[in-house]
Write a protein that holds these residues in place. Structure first.
Motif, PDB file in Angstrom:
ATOM      1  N   ILE A  32       0.889  -1.157   0.048  1.00  0.00           N
ATOM      2  CA  ILE A  32      -0.011   0.058   0.080  1.00  0.00           C
ATOM      3  C   ILE A  32       0.933   1.164   0.074  1.00  0.00           C
ATOM      4  O   ILE A  32       0.667   2.287  -0.649  1.00  0.00           O
ATOM      5  N   TYR A  35       2.088   1.634  -3.342  1.00  0.00           N
ATOM      6  CA  TYR A  35       1.029   2.387  -4.326  1.00  0.00           C
ATOM      7  C   TYR A  35       0.868   3.718  -4.168  1.00  0.00           C
ATOM      8  O   TYR A  35       0.688   4.580  -4.856  1.00  0.00           O
ATOM      9  N   ASN A  36       0.797   3.986  -2.772  1.00  0.00           N
ATOM     10  CA  ASN A  36       0.686   5.512  -2.433  1.00  0.00           C
ATOM     11  C   ASN A  36       1.818   6.266  -2.825  1.00  0.00           C
ATOM     12  O   ASN A  36       1.450   7.672  -3.256  1.00  0.00           O
ATOM     13  N   LEU A  51      -2.501  -1.814  -8.714  1.00  0.00           N
ATOM     14  CA  LEU A  51      -3.806  -1.889  -7.806  1.00  0.00           C
ATOM     15  C   LEU A  51      -4.385  -3.228  -7.610  1.00  0.00           C
ATOM     16  O   LEU A  51      -4.711  -3.644  -6.689  1.00  0.00           O
ATOM     17  N   VAL A  54      -2.590  -5.063  -4.928  1.00  0.00           N
ATOM     18  CA  VAL A  54      -2.813  -4.468  -3.634  1.00  0.00           C
ATOM     19  C   VAL A  54      -4.112  -5.219  -3.227  1.00  0.00           C
ATOM     20  O   VAL A  54      -4.019  -5.505  -2.245  1.00  0.00           O
ATOM     21  N   TYR A  55      -5.043  -5.084  -4.155  1.00  0.00           N
ATOM     22  CA  TYR A  55      -6.122  -5.814  -3.926  1.00  0.00           C
ATOM     23  C   TYR A  55      -6.019  -7.103  -3.395  1.00  0.00           C
ATOM     24  O   TYR A  55      -6.573  -7.736  -2.640  1.00  0.00           O
ATOM     25  N   LYS A  75      -9.790  -0.309   3.231  1.00  0.00           N
ATOM     26  CA  LYS A  75      -8.510  -0.035   2.619  1.00  0.00           C
ATOM     27  C   LYS A  75      -8.577  -0.179   0.931  1.00  0.00           C
ATOM     28  O   LYS A  75      -8.081   0.605   0.352  1.00  0.00           O
ATOM     29  N   LYS A  76      -9.217  -0.976   0.546  1.00  0.00           N
ATOM     30  CA  LYS A  76      -9.503  -1.365  -0.794  1.00  0.00           C
ATOM     31  C   LYS A  76     -10.319   0.243  -1.475  1.00  0.00           C
ATOM     32  O   LYS A  76      -9.997   0.632  -2.653  1.00  0.00           O
ATOM     33  N   THR A  78     -10.109   3.199  -0.072  1.00  0.00           N
ATOM     34  CA  THR A  78      -9.282   4.173  -0.191  1.00  0.00           C
ATOM     35  C   THR A  78      -8.396   4.017  -1.216  1.00  0.00           C
ATOM     36  O   THR A  78      -7.933   5.376  -1.865  1.00  0.00           O
ATOM     37  N   CYS A  79      -7.868   3.019  -1.477  1.00  0.00           N
ATOM     38  CA  CYS A  79      -6.812   2.983  -2.839  1.00  0.00           C
ATOM     39  C   CYS A  79      -7.443   3.044  -4.048  1.00  0.00           C
ATOM     40  O   CYS A  79      -7.012   4.014  -5.003  1.00  0.00           O
TER      41      CYS A  79
END
Length: 88
Positions: A32, A35-36, A51, A54-55, A75-76, A78-79
Motif C-alpha cells: 500500500i 502504491y501511495n 492496484l 494491492v487488492y 483499505k481497498k 481508499t486505494c
C-alpha cells in the motif's frame, strides 16, 4: 511463565501465529505504501498496474484472518478512490 505443558504449547503456538500475522500485515502495509508513493508521484499507469496486486494482498490477509473484512474493504476503497481522484 506457564508451568503446565498445554499452556507452554499455547505460548509457542500463539507466538508462531503472531510472527506469521506480522509478516502478512507488513507485506500489506508495504505494498500500500508503494502504491501511495506512485499516486503521490502522479504515475497513474504504474499505479493502475499495481492496484490488482494491492487488492490481492488485502484479500489474502482477510483469508488468513489477519485483518477483518470491513477493514479490508475500507483499505481497498481508499486505494481505488486515490486512483480515481488522480484524474481530477
Amino acid at each position: 511463565m506457564p508451568n503446565i505443558k498445554s499452556a507452554k504449547k499455547r505460548v509457542r503456538v500463539s507466538q508462531r501465529q503472531h510472527d506469521e500475522n506480522v509478516v502478512v500485515k507488513s507485506y500489506v502495509k508495504n505494498i500500500i505504501r508503494k502504491y501511495n508513493q506512485l499516486i503521490a508521484d502522479g504515475k497513474k499507469n504504474d499505479a493502475s498496474k499495481l492496484l490488482p496486486d494491492v487488492y490481492s494482498a488485502i484479500d489474502e490477509a482477510v483469508t488468513k484472518g489477519v485483518i477483518t473484512k470491513n477493514s479490508a474493504n475500507r483499505k481497498k476503497a481508499t486505494c481505488g478512490r486515490a486512483l480515481s481522484n488522480l484524474d481530477k
